[in-house]
Design a protein around this motif. Structure first.
Motif, PDB file in Angstrom:
ATOM      1  N   MET A 349       0.703  -1.056   0.004  1.00  0.00           N
ATOM      2  CA  MET A 349      -0.093  -0.176  -0.023  1.00  0.00           C
ATOM      3  C   MET A 349       0.954   1.298   0.156  1.00  0.00           C
ATOM      4  O   MET A 349       0.343   2.127   0.359  1.00  0.00           O
ATOM      5  N   LYS A 350       2.119   1.178  -0.468  1.00  0.00           N
ATOM      6  CA  LYS A 350       2.930   2.285  -0.547  1.00  0.00           C
ATOM      7  C   LYS A 350       2.802   2.972  -1.898  1.00  0.00           C
ATOM      8  O   LYS A 350       2.804   2.341  -2.887  1.00  0.00           O
ATOM      9  N   ARG A 351       3.133   4.094  -1.965  1.00  0.00           N
ATOM     10  CA  ARG A 351       3.005   4.883  -3.302  1.00  0.00           C
ATOM     11  C   ARG A 351       3.786   4.412  -4.458  1.00  0.00           C
ATOM     12  O   ARG A 351       3.320   4.422  -5.578  1.00  0.00           O
ATOM     13  N   PRO A 352       5.001   3.741  -4.312  1.00  0.00           N
ATOM     14  CA  PRO A 352       5.566   3.158  -5.595  1.00  0.00           C
ATOM     15  C   PRO A 352       5.010   1.987  -6.098  1.00  0.00           C
ATOM     16  O   PRO A 352       5.430   1.660  -7.212  1.00  0.00           O
ATOM     17  N   PHE A 353       4.076   1.365  -5.305  1.00  0.00           N
ATOM     18  CA  PHE A 353       3.368   0.185  -5.720  1.00  0.00           C
ATOM     19  C   PHE A 353       1.697   0.522  -6.173  1.00  0.00           C
ATOM     20  O   PHE A 353       1.119  -0.374  -5.979  1.00  0.00           O
ATOM     21  N   MET A 354       1.595   1.758  -5.897  1.00  0.00           N
ATOM     22  CA  MET A 354       0.256   1.958  -6.402  1.00  0.00           C
ATOM     23  C   MET A 354       0.166   2.603  -7.857  1.00  0.00           C
ATOM     24  O   MET A 354       0.541   3.603  -8.204  1.00  0.00           O
ATOM     25  N   PHE A 355      -0.323   1.858  -9.017  1.00  0.00           N
ATOM     26  CA  PHE A 355      -0.108   2.226 -10.213  1.00  0.00           C
ATOM     27  C   PHE A 355      -1.449   3.043 -11.023  1.00  0.00           C
ATOM     28  O   PHE A 355      -2.598   2.273 -10.829  1.00  0.00           O
ATOM     29  N   LEU A 356      -1.095   4.025 -11.404  1.00  0.00           N
ATOM     30  CA  LEU A 356      -2.223   4.699 -12.310  1.00  0.00           C
ATOM     31  C   LEU A 356      -2.505   3.955 -13.465  1.00  0.00           C
ATOM     32  O   LEU A 356      -1.482   3.839 -14.386  1.00  0.00           O
ATOM     33  N   SER A 357      -3.723   3.393 -13.501  1.00  0.00           N
ATOM     34  CA  SER A 357      -3.973   2.833 -15.033  1.00  0.00           C
ATOM     35  C   SER A 357      -4.963   3.497 -15.981  1.00  0.00           C
ATOM     36  O   SER A 357      -4.633   3.385 -17.168  1.00  0.00           O
ATOM     37  N   LEU A 358      -5.513   4.189 -15.497  1.00  0.00           N
ATOM     38  CA  LEU A 358      -6.798   5.110 -15.853  1.00  0.00           C
ATOM     39  C   LEU A 358      -7.050   6.498 -15.354  1.00  0.00           C
ATOM     40  O   LEU A 358      -6.879   6.370 -14.413  1.00  0.00           O
ATOM     41  N   LEU A 359      -7.177   7.411 -16.440  1.00  0.00           N
ATOM     42  CA  LEU A 359      -7.657   8.806 -15.799  1.00  0.00           C
ATOM     43  C   LEU A 359      -8.790   8.971 -16.805  1.00  0.00           C
ATOM     44  O   LEU A 359      -8.807   9.313 -17.861  1.00  0.00           O
ATOM     45  N   VAL A 360     -10.017   9.055 -15.824  1.00  0.00           N
ATOM     46  CA  VAL A 360     -11.345   8.904 -16.582  1.00  0.00           C
ATOM     47  C   VAL A 360     -11.675  10.368 -16.562  1.00  0.00           C
ATOM     48  O   VAL A 360     -11.601  11.279 -15.555  1.00  0.00           O
ATOM     49  N   PRO A 361     -11.741  11.093 -17.731  1.00  0.00           N
ATOM     50  CA  PRO A 361     -12.117  12.587 -17.919  1.00  0.00           C
ATOM     51  C   PRO A 361     -13.367  13.032 -17.238  1.00  0.00           C
ATOM     52  O   PRO A 361     -14.373  11.981 -16.919  1.00  0.00           O
ATOM     53  N   GLY A 362     -13.472  14.135 -16.665  1.00  0.00           N
ATOM     54  CA  GLY A 362     -14.505  14.894 -16.023  1.00  0.00           C
ATOM     55  C   GLY A 362     -15.705  15.337 -17.306  1.00  0.00           C
ATOM     56  O   GLY A 362     -15.545  14.829 -18.353  1.00  0.00           O
ATOM     57  N   PRO A 363     -16.591  16.232 -16.865  1.00  0.00           N
ATOM     58  CA  PRO A 363     -16.415  17.004 -15.666  1.00  0.00           C
ATOM     59  C   PRO A 363     -17.138  16.319 -14.249  1.00  0.00           C
ATOM     60  O   PRO A 363     -16.679  17.075 -13.187  1.00  0.00           O
ATOM     61  N   LYS A 364     -17.770  15.292 -14.659  1.00  0.00           N
ATOM     62  CA  LYS A 364     -18.706  14.879 -13.545  1.00  0.00           C
ATOM     63  C   LYS A 364     -18.337  13.395 -13.239  1.00  0.00           C
ATOM     64  O   LYS A 364     -17.749  12.831 -14.275  1.00  0.00           O
ATOM     65  N   ASN A 365     -18.919  13.067 -12.201  1.00  0.00           N
ATOM     66  CA  ASN A 365     -18.880  11.574 -11.818  1.00  0.00           C
ATOM     67  C   ASN A 365     -19.297  10.730 -13.096  1.00  0.00           C
ATOM     68  O   ASN A 365     -20.473  10.712 -13.468  1.00  0.00           O
ATOM     69  N   PRO A 366     -18.514   9.706 -13.557  1.00  0.00           N
ATOM     70  CA  PRO A 366     -19.045   8.649 -14.489  1.00  0.00           C
ATOM     71  C   PRO A 366     -20.134   7.947 -14.111  1.00  0.00           C
ATOM     72  O   PRO A 366     -20.796   7.432 -15.083  1.00  0.00           O
ATOM     73  N   LYS A 367     -20.229   7.572 -12.830  1.00  0.00           N
ATOM     74  CA  LYS A 367     -21.395   6.687 -12.416  1.00  0.00           C
ATOM     75  C   LYS A 367     -21.435   5.467 -13.289  1.00  0.00           C
ATOM     76  O   LYS A 367     -20.233   4.624 -13.354  1.00  0.00           O
ATOM     77  N   GLY A 368     -22.609   5.158 -13.814  1.00  0.00           N
ATOM     78  CA  GLY A 368     -22.762   3.832 -14.374  1.00  0.00           C
ATOM     79  C   GLY A 368     -21.933   3.703 -15.548  1.00  0.00           C
ATOM     80  O   GLY A 368     -21.693   2.629 -16.092  1.00  0.00           O
ATOM     81  N   ASN A 369     -21.308   4.850 -16.107  1.00  0.00           N
ATOM     82  CA  ASN A 369     -20.573   4.584 -17.370  1.00  0.00           C
ATOM     83  C   ASN A 369     -19.295   4.041 -17.113  1.00  0.00           C
ATOM     84  O   ASN A 369     -18.494   4.032 -17.870  1.00  0.00           O
TER      85      ASN A 369
END
Length: 382
Positions: A349-369
């Motif tokens: 649970m340390k930062r070097p092993f927390m991998f960003l895999s997706l950056l979902v664009p906004g501007p709002k909560n994607p919710k069901g999508n």
């Protein structure tokens, strides 16, 4: 030349005993590290044994024992991670940017500085060239007499741009001003793009995927040729004030495979990746996800997967955040983070092993999508 002078490094044993030349050479190596203390971590030095691979720092006696037992990492005739490339300078300052390059790319010594006995150098491959070029930018001063290296200047400019959300044109202006303010024959770029080129070897591989503005689908694979969403009919592109077409919304995907391969390419971490199978358990104590009923259920349901402890168990999470803080319009994007649960509790649970895999664009909560945006990751994991 170094290869011939240091042939003792790979001539360690005489039967079951260590050779005198090897013992003497290890002592010289330890003394060399002490003399180049700017590359050390307080009283600890980088250990070049195959297990540590110049990534871990230990006290000198531990390094000595490691080298006696395991020897040196392959083809490490020039001690660049201990500062040998800086030996000509008697006033070397600590260089965290050089350490950043070594930690990010490792020391691929098998392809670096590979001198032949006839003094004809073999052309390094692309990966080795990238490593050498980044080391050079970490050590080359911005201009004569400057305390800043080329890599440090580029890193700080990129960091300031992100921190204060500066426009490209603003950074171009400052870069041009700095270039005029410092002496001629400097290595300062005049634009932000030239600054980014310096950092190119450190960036993560990523893929930009156009999406429907309403999140109905990705313009990807079978739908990559479409100009309108086949679900809601929304346009894929929008026009700027100058009439240029740009994608209405973009998903940024960071492939996970290279980073998982990286874990197994680093020997000390590759051993930790099987910790969950080898570490003894304390009865009735929940200290790691592998102690949970969910983990045991997975092992029972997929016994072939469970038989190989190197198979990767990933945890996935996501949450929204406002990249512009309290300034500007209300906008949030949603990073999707993967964490390998194979690692011990002190690491997973340390930062070097927390991998960003997706950056979902906004501007709002994607919710069901959200499932729509997860498609590239799920396909890669499968």
């Amino acid at each position: 030349m170094k290869r011939r002078e240091r042939s003792w490094m790979y001539d360690r044993l005489d039967g079951r005993n260590l050779k005198p030349d090897f013992l003497k050479g290890v002592g010289e190596f330890i003394e060399f590290c002490k003399e180049h203390s700017t590359c050390n971590d307080c009283d600890k030095i980088r250990c070049p044994c195959p297990l540590c691979d110049n990534r871990r720092f230990h006290d000198t006696e531990t390094v000595r024992v490691h080298l006696y037992k395991k020897g040196f990492v392959r083809n490490y005739y020039q001690w660049i991670c201990q500062g040998e490339s800086l030996a000509e300078s008697s006033r070397v300052q600590p260089n965290p940017y050089r350490d950043m390059v070594i930690d990010a790319l490792g020391n691929n010594q098998e392809h670096l500085l590979n001198e032949e006995s006839n003094s004809v150098e073999e052309e390094p491959n692309d990966e080795a060239k990238k490593f050498i070029d980044l080391l050079k930018t970490a050590e080359d001063p911005l201009c004569e007499g400057s305390k800043l290296s080329v890599l440090e200047m580029a890193s700080r400019i990129a960091s300031l741009k992100c921190e204060f959300n500066l426009q490209h044109r603003c950074v171009d202006g400052f870069a041009s001003l700095f270039n005029d303010a410092i002496p001629n024959n400097n290595q300062m770029g005049r634009t932000f793009n030239s600054t980014k080129n310096v950092l190119e070897g450190l960036e993560l591989p990523h893929e930009r995927i156009h999406t429907c503005p309403k999140g109905c689908l990705l313009f990807w694979k079978g739908d990559a040729h479409l100009d309108k969403c086949r679900v809601c009919g929304s346009d894929r592109y929008k026009k700027t004030k100058k009439g240029k077409l740009i994608p209405a919304k973009v998903l940024i995907y960071f492939p996970i495979t290279p980073r998982l391969q990286r874990l197994y390419a680093t020997k000390n971490i590759s051993e930790d990746m099987t910790w969950h199978a080898k570490n003894p358990r304390v009865q009735n104590t929940f200290a790691h996800p592998s102690d949970s009923e969910a983990w045991k259920h997975l092992d029972t349901t997929f016994p072939n997967f469970a038989l190989e402890p190197r198979n990767v168990r990933l945890g996935l999470c996501t949450d929204g955040f406002a990249p512009h803080g309290t300034f500007g319009s209300q906008y949030s994007c949603w990073p999707v983070i993967l964490t390998p649960y194979n690692l011990p509790p002190s690491m997973c649970m340390k930062r070097p092993f927390m991998f960003l895999s997706l950056l979902v664009p906004g501007p709002k909560n994607p919710k069901g999508n959200l499932d729509v945006y997860m498609q590239p990751l799920i396909e890669e994991l499968k």
